[in-house]
Design a protein around this motif. Structure first.
Motif, PDB file in Angstrom:
ATOM      1  N   LYS A  97       0.956  -1.269   0.060  1.00  7.96           N
ATOM      2  CA  LYS A  97      -0.563   0.066  -0.221  1.00  7.96           C
ATOM      3  C   LYS A  97       0.910   1.670   0.048  1.00  7.96           C
ATOM      4  N   ILE A  98       0.628   2.195  -0.822  1.00 11.73           N
ATOM      5  CA  ILE A  98       0.918   3.128  -1.339  1.00 11.73           C
ATOM      6  C   ILE A  98       0.564   4.324  -0.507  1.00 11.73           C
ATOM      7  N   ALA A  99       0.240   4.959   0.539  1.00 13.71           N
ATOM      8  CA  ALA A  99      -0.972   5.939   1.066  1.00 13.71           C
ATOM      9  C   ALA A  99      -1.443   7.175   0.403  1.00 13.71           C
ATOM     10  N   SER A 100      -2.684   7.753   0.984  1.00 10.45           N
ATOM     11  CA  SER A 100      -2.870   8.758  -0.281  1.00 10.45           C
ATOM     12  C   SER A 100      -1.479   9.906  -0.459  1.00 10.45           C
ATOM     13  N   HIS A 101      -0.904  10.321  -1.059  1.00  7.81           N
ATOM     14  CA  HIS A 101       0.094  11.300  -1.109  1.00  7.81           C
ATOM     15  C   HIS A 101      -0.421  12.540  -2.182  1.00  7.81           C
ATOM     16  N   THR A 102       1.022  13.391  -2.451  1.00 11.68           N
ATOM     17  CA  THR A 102       1.430  13.927  -3.882  1.00 11.68           C
ATOM     18  C   THR A 102       2.754  13.995  -4.672  1.00 11.68           C
ATOM     19  N   HIS A 103       2.265  14.529  -5.517  1.00  9.01           N
ATOM     20  CA  HIS A 103       4.058  15.239  -6.036  1.00  9.01           C
ATOM     21  C   HIS A 103       3.394  16.088  -6.738  1.00  9.01           C
ATOM     22  N   PRO A 104       4.869  16.988  -6.556  1.00 12.69           N
ATOM     23  CA  PRO A 104       4.684  18.276  -7.046  1.00 12.69           C
ATOM     24  C   PRO A 104       5.807  18.763  -8.981  1.00 12.69           C
ATOM     25  N   THR A 105       5.538  17.471  -9.480  1.00  5.13           N
ATOM     26  CA  THR A 105       5.534  17.709 -11.211  1.00  5.13           C
ATOM     27  C   THR A 105       4.002  16.480 -11.202  1.00  5.13           C
ATOM     28  N   SER A 106       3.979  16.573 -12.216  1.00  4.89           N
ATOM     29  CA  SER A 106       3.137  15.401 -13.055  1.00  4.89           C
ATOM     30  C   SER A 106       3.225  13.975 -12.863  1.00  4.89           C
ATOM     31  N   GLU A 107       2.562  13.038 -12.576  1.00  8.49           N
ATOM     32  CA  GLU A 107       3.675  11.535 -12.907  1.00  8.49           C
ATOM     33  C   GLU A 107       2.588  10.586 -14.121  1.00  8.49           C
ATOM     34  N   HIS A 108       3.247  10.046 -14.764  1.00  9.68           N
ATOM     35  CA  HIS A 108       2.879   9.348 -15.789  1.00  9.68           C
ATOM     36  C   HIS A 108       3.592   8.054 -15.348  1.00  9.68           C
ATOM     37  N   VAL A 109       2.176   7.228 -15.036  1.00 15.84           N
ATOM     38  CA  VAL A 109       2.829   6.014 -14.969  1.00 15.84           C
ATOM     39  C   VAL A 109       1.996   4.760 -15.559  1.00 15.84           C
ATOM     40  N   THR A 110       2.142   3.944 -16.246  1.00 10.83           N
ATOM     41  CA  THR A 110       1.864   2.365 -17.266  1.00 10.83           C
ATOM     42  C   THR A 110       2.670   1.383 -16.318  1.00 10.83           C
ATOM     43  N   VAL A 111       0.912   0.313 -16.660  1.00 14.05           N
ATOM     44  CA  VAL A 111       1.611  -0.698 -15.317  1.00 14.05           C
ATOM     45  C   VAL A 111       1.979  -1.467 -16.215  1.00 14.05           C
ATOM     46  N   ILE A 112       3.504  -2.167 -16.231  1.00 20.08           N
ATOM     47  CA  ILE A 112       4.003  -2.964 -16.594  1.00 20.08           C
ATOM     48  C   ILE A 112       3.514  -4.898 -16.811  1.00 20.08           C
ATOM     49  N   SER A 113       3.270  -4.735 -15.356  1.00 24.06           N
ATOM     50  CA  SER A 113       2.365  -6.503 -14.801  1.00 24.06           C
ATOM     51  C   SER A 113       2.047  -6.443 -13.856  1.00 24.06           C
ATOM     52  N   GLY A 114       1.064  -7.105 -13.353  1.00 21.70           N
ATOM     53  CA  GLY A 114       0.308  -7.392 -12.341  1.00 21.70           C
ATOM     54  C   GLY A 114      -0.787  -6.819 -12.945  1.00 21.70           C
ATOM     55  N   MET A 115      -1.486  -6.503 -11.274  1.00 24.12           N
ATOM     56  CA  MET A 115      -3.225  -5.666 -11.711  1.00 24.12           C
ATOM     57  C   MET A 115      -2.910  -4.553 -10.157  1.00 24.12           C
ATOM     58  N   PHE A 116      -2.701  -3.444 -10.472  1.00 29.14           N
ATOM     59  CA  PHE A 116      -2.526  -1.945  -9.920  1.00 29.14           C
ATOM     60  C   PHE A 116      -4.284  -1.395  -9.602  1.00 29.14           C
ATOM     61  N   TYR A 117      -4.209  -1.285  -7.939  1.00 34.74           N
ATOM     62  CA  TYR A 117      -5.257  -0.512  -7.963  1.00 34.74           C
ATOM     63  C   TYR A 117      -4.481   0.666  -7.469  1.00 34.74           C
ATOM     64  N   PHE A 118      -6.083   1.765  -8.287  1.00 36.34           N
ATOM     65  CA  PHE A 118      -5.225   2.955  -7.675  1.00 36.34           C
ATOM     66  C   PHE A 118      -6.604   4.238  -7.906  1.00 36.34           C
ATOM     67  N   GLY A 119      -6.382   4.606  -6.385  1.00 28.28           N
ATOM     68  CA  GLY A 119      -7.229   5.633  -6.687  1.00 28.28           C
ATOM     69  C   GLY A 119      -7.038   7.058  -6.434  1.00 28.28           C
ATOM     70  N   GLU A 120      -7.926   8.210  -6.483  1.00 27.19           N
ATOM     71  CA  GLU A 120      -7.642   9.940  -6.116  1.00 27.19           C
ATOM     72  C   GLU A 120      -8.384  10.418  -4.907  1.00 27.19           C
ATOM     73  N   GLY A 121      -7.884  10.490  -4.462  1.00 23.65           N
ATOM     74  CA  GLY A 121      -8.698  11.397  -3.194  1.00 23.65           C
ATOM     75  C   GLY A 121      -6.866  11.911  -1.696  1.00 23.65           C
TER      76      GLY A 121
END
Length: 181
Positions: A97-121
């Motif tokens: 688990k990666i807790a709710s967070h922000t980044h100072p710049t845009s972040e581009h994420v591509t899922v390479i393998s497995g099922m990644f669960y992602f949410g906003e808030g």
């Protein structure tokens, strides 16, 4: 064209002065041009050439990172990567688990393998997350709160953007880094 012979002395001096000023202006403008960026090296990697190490302390323990582009991340000094591209992969273990967070710049994420669960808030709410299979792309603007997790399988995601990469947890108690005095 101007017939120089037909010009009187005052006009010749004026024309000469205009040419000197124009030349100085062009020289000054040329000096203000930004120098071209240093040539970026090519990065050509086969899957078995990607080197995995422990993820930085800004992420919960258990993840692995493979820095593909950005010496700032390799050296654990992302602040030195201002305005430079970064690319890295994260190998996230089962039930990570990666807790709710922000980044100072845009972040581009591509899922390479497995099922990644992602949410906003600003809060980690499992029901608000969506499952992203391999090949999925997530692009988040700077400052947008997000969270992610895995369930019953390891996941590899690739993250890229323009540095510096950094992470700020919505709830400071979720930050795995040791408190600074």
């Amino acid at each position: 064209l101007i017939n120089i012979a037909a010009l009187n002395e005052e006009m010749k001096k004026g024309l000469f002065l205009v040419l000197i000023i124009a030349n100085l202006f062009l020289v000054a403008c040329a000096k203000q041009q930004p120098s071209p960026p240093a040539a970026m090296p090519s990065v050509l990697l086969m899957p078995d050439e990607i080197e995995w190490t422990e993820a930085p302390p800004s992420l919960p323990p258990g993840a692995k990172i493979a820095v593909i582009e950005d010496d700032g991340l390799k050296n654990k000094e992302p602040q030195k990567n201002q305005g430079q591209p970064f690319t890295f992969r994260l190998l996230l273990p089962i039930n990570y688990k990666i807790a709710s967070h922000t980044h100072p710049t845009s972040e581009h994420v591509t899922v390479i393998s497995g099922m990644f669960y992602f949410g906003e808030g600003n809060e980690f709410v499992i029901e608000d997350a969506k499952a992203y299979p391999p090949g999925s792309v997530i692009i988040m603007p700077p400052g947008k709160p997000m969270f992610g997790f895995t369930k019953d399988q390891e996941v590899i995601i690739q993250v890229h953007g323009v540095g510096p990469w950094n992470i700020k947890y919505s709830n400071p108690s979720d930050d795995p880094r040791p408190l600074q005095p």
